[in-house]
Design a protein around this motif. Structure first.
Motif, PDB file in Angstrom:
ATOM      1  N   UNK A 553       0.779  -1.224   0.000  1.00  0.00           N
ATOM      2  CA  UNK A 553       0.000   0.000   0.000  1.00  0.00           C
ATOM      3  C   UNK A 553       0.815   1.280   0.000  1.00  0.00           C
ATOM      4  N   UNK A 554       2.132   1.183   0.057  1.00  0.00           N
ATOM      5  CA  UNK A 554       2.970   2.383  -0.017  1.00  0.00           C
ATOM      6  C   UNK A 554       2.754   3.086  -1.360  1.00  0.00           C
ATOM      7  N   UNK A 555       2.710   4.415  -1.373  1.00  0.00           N
ATOM      8  CA  UNK A 555       2.400   5.121  -2.633  1.00  0.00           C
ATOM      9  C   UNK A 555       3.327   4.748  -3.784  1.00  0.00           C
ATOM     10  N   UNK A 556       4.635   4.712  -3.541  1.00  0.00           N
ATOM     11  CA  UNK A 556       5.560   4.398  -4.625  1.00  0.00           C
ATOM     12  C   UNK A 556       5.388   2.964  -5.107  1.00  0.00           C
ATOM     13  N   UNK A 557       5.271   2.040  -4.155  1.00  0.00           N
ATOM     14  CA  UNK A 557       5.140   0.631  -4.536  1.00  0.00           C
ATOM     15  C   UNK A 557       3.799   0.384  -5.205  1.00  0.00           C
ATOM     16  N   UNK A 558       2.760   1.005  -4.715  1.00  0.00           N
ATOM     17  CA  UNK A 558       1.450   0.860  -5.345  1.00  0.00           C
ATOM     18  C   UNK A 558       1.459   1.383  -6.776  1.00  0.00           C
ATOM     19  N   UNK A 559       2.176   2.452  -7.007  1.00  0.00           N
ATOM     20  CA  UNK A 559       2.257   3.015  -8.362  1.00  0.00           C
ATOM     21  C   UNK A 559       2.942   2.031  -9.303  1.00  0.00           C
ATOM     22  N   UNK A 560       4.065   1.436  -8.854  1.00  0.00           N
ATOM     23  CA  UNK A 560       4.793   0.510  -9.722  1.00  0.00           C
ATOM     24  C   UNK A 560       3.964  -0.762  -9.972  1.00  0.00           C
TER      25      UNK A 560
END
Length: 638
Positions: A553-560
């Motif tokens: 759910x981290x923003x960067x990881x969710x984006x990738x």
């Protein structure tokens, strides 16, 4: 009888060379020793020139042809014939320089000539000023500094050229066995820097000021403490630098302090001291000097061309407050000059304490590492011995992989088409004269991997047991970074199967050391490559399933992961703002036991994601075309 014959010959020689009684203060034996040393300087100079012209590497060509010793000695004799008349003609200009600017001017000229490798000139000067027309002032103030500077330059910068083959083999075996611990040269420069750092305090203690008040004494000791603190801080902050850069910095710092003292003690320094109270008195003068020092520093750091050169003219005399201290506190003390010099020294010390003027180990490592790309493997291995000792065995509890990370960042930057500053330094390979873009950038990643292998082979067996686990964890972390860099280089080169394998390997390595956020980012990037460029959506889906829920759910990881799932489903990702460097950096910082990725690492991932978003429409079009083709084919079958 032999003793009396030698004594009689010495006395007669002294009578021949002592016309006028000019050699009364310097023994003839000492002058002959200096002349012999200068002859050896010319021999070394000719040997270096011979080997440099042949382009040989003494590590590989230890038994190649060497110039005969007789040829070298004849060359030294010819140097005397050519340079002795020239130095005899320079007698009058050197005397004039000594009269106008003092012996310090002779020392400066001699040091410059020696550092410029003027071995032939110093031999001619030694013969003329020591034997033919003896002059103690020119001999001590010009010949000795020139010879000393040349020997220091040769010993520090050209050992591979002046050593014989046997000496080089001994040095190689000793360095290999001991991982190149600090040598006498390193100890010498450390002692020199300690002495130089203590000179301001020694000057105040040994050079009293007549008629000084208590305030003047307090200010003098304060200025000395500030300057000494800065010089000692330079010595401390230079410890992480490569040894070559430490030697260069030590020599430059020593020369700057000695030159400042020589100029301040000269008649020119007395004239400046007389002029100082008329233009920059007291507190006002100190504030003006602080402003000039700050502006010159900014101009040198951020300026270009003539602006930078002009700022350097003001910056050098005011750096660390050394020259104002020598002029206004040590040699020509006065209340106004002491106040101004103390204010400047305090301001410079505050700027140094804030870290704005400290040497950058990353810049020095980058400058050194860039030059190693064209070296043969044997030379590269030999030159990395000091790094292995300094980075790991000097402080066992704090392993330093900065050089390896520098190689990894070079790989990513080169793959993007960037020219690494210094990679074309003294190289014969024309390929290094242009950026190592694409797959050619893998040479940097190979150097990083070899450096890690050297640590495993040479350092780990000698590492203290209580710190061995710390080293192994740092090794695993750095290997993961190198694998990530290799994967990004292969992605830039569009070698997608290998890029997927390296990124997948990097994710596994990060997961083993507990860097879950890095593991998730690299695994998601590998999943995107698998789905978009290898047409393996099933494998990509299984890769995404390995990302743990707490970090998904981290923003960067969710984006990738969103980009990767869109590639799997052959659809465009949901609209939204692109991933920024700040968001990615915040996610990386959540792995506390791993160093944060450098800027080049983050830019590589962001560019891959931008490419994925821009190419999503092409993926959708290709998916719809295949669906239409499948429907038409099924209709015909019916």
């Amino acid at each position: 009888m032999a003793v009396f014959a030698v004594r009689r010959a010495y006395v007669s020689a002294a009578g021949v060379f002592d016309r006028g009684g000019l050699m009364s203060t310097i023994p003839l034996v000492l002058k002959l020793v200096v002349v012999a040393t200068c002859v050896e300087c010319v021999v070394l100079r000719r040997r270096i020139a011979f080997r440099s012209a042949r382009g040989e590497n003494t590590l590989l060509d230890l038994f190649s042809a060497r110039p005969p010793l007789l040829q070298l000695e004849l060359s030294a004799a010819l140097s005397v014939v050519v340079w002795a008349p020239l130095m005899w003609l320079s007698h009058w200009p050197l005397d004039v320089a000594a009269e106008l600017a003092g012996v310090g001017a002779l020392i400066v000229v001699g040091l410059a000539l020696g550092l410029a490798k003027g071995a032939e000139a110093v031999l001619g000067a030694a013969v003329v000023f020591g034997l033919v027309t003896p002059d103690d002032r020119l001999f001590t103030g010009f010949v000795l500094p020139t010879a000393a500077a040349y020997l220091i330059r040769v010993v520090h910068t050209d050992p591979d050229f002046w050593r014989t083959g046997v000496q080089q083999m001994r040095a190689l075996s000793r360095q290999t066995a001991d991982l190149a611990p600090p040598t006498l040269v390193d100890r010498f420069w450390q002692a020199v820097l300690v002495v130089v750092a203590a000179l301001p305090v020694v000057a105040v203690a040994t050079m009293p000021m007549s008629g000084a008040t208590v305030t003047d004494q307090i200010l003098r000791w304060t200025a000395a403490a500030m300057v000494t603190g800065q010089l000692a801080g330079t010595l401390w902050s230079a410890a992480p630098l490569p040894r070559t850069f430490r030697h260069i910095q030590a020599g430059a710092l020593t020369a700057s302090v000695l030159v400042a003292a020589a100029v301040a003690a000269s008649p020119f320094g007395g004239w400046l001291a007389h002029l100082w109270p008329l233009s920059l008195p007291g507190v006002a003068g100190g504030l003006i000097l602080v402003v000039i020092a700050a502006l010159s520093h900014l101009g040198y750091v951020h300026g270009r061309g003539w602006w930078q050169a002009g700022a350097l003219l003001f910056r050098v005399p005011l750096a660390a407050g050394v020259f104002p201290f020598a002029l206004g506190v040590a040699f020509h003390p006065g209340h106004g000059r002491i106040v101004a010099a103390t204010l400047l020294a305090t301001a410079e010390a505050a700027a140094a304490a804030a870290g704005r003027r400290r040497p950058r180990p990353d810049h020095a490592n980058a400058a050194w590492a860039a030059r190693t790309v064209g070296w043969p493997l044997e030379k590269w291995t030999y030159q990395l011995r000091p790094w292995q000792y300094d980075a790991f065995l000097r402080r066992p509890g704090k392993p330093d992989h900065l050089l390896v990370r520098t190689y990894a960042s070079f790989a990513v930057r080169s793959a993007r088409g960037e020219m690494i500053t210094g990679q074309d330094y003294l190289v014969r390979d024309p390929g290094l004269l242009r950026p190592l873009s694409g797959a050619a950038a893998l040479v940097w990643a190979d150097l990083a991997t070899r450096a890690l292998d050297l640590v495993d082979e040479q350092v780990v067996p000698r590492y203290p047991r209580e710190h061995l686990e710390t080293l192994r964890k740092a090794q695993r972390n750095t290997r993961a970074d190198v694998a990530y860099a290799t994967g990004m280089v292969l992605a830039y080169a569009e070698h997608w199967p290998k890029a997927y394998g390296e990124l997948r390997n990097a994710g596994d390595l990060y997961r083993r050391i507990g860097a879950t956020h890095r593991a998730a980012l690299t695994t998601a990037a590998a999943a995107y490559i698998s789905a978009a460029h290898l047409a393996q959506p099933g494998s990509a889906g299984r890769d995404l399933e390995t990302i743990p829920g707490p970090v998904a759910g981290e923003p960067a990881i969710e984006y990738v992961t969103t980009i990767a799932r869109a590639a799997i489903e052959r659809c465009e990702p949901s609209p939204g703002p692109p991933l920024t460097d700040a968001v990615l950096l915040a996610s990386l910082r959540r792995d506390p036991d791993a160093p944060v990725w450098g800027r080049s690492f983050r830019i590589a991932l962001l560019e891959l994601l931008n490419q994925a978003r821009n190419g999503a429409a092409d993926l959708v079009d290709s998916a719809s075309w295949r669906n239409k083709l499948r429907i038409r084919g099924s209709g015909r079958l019916r």
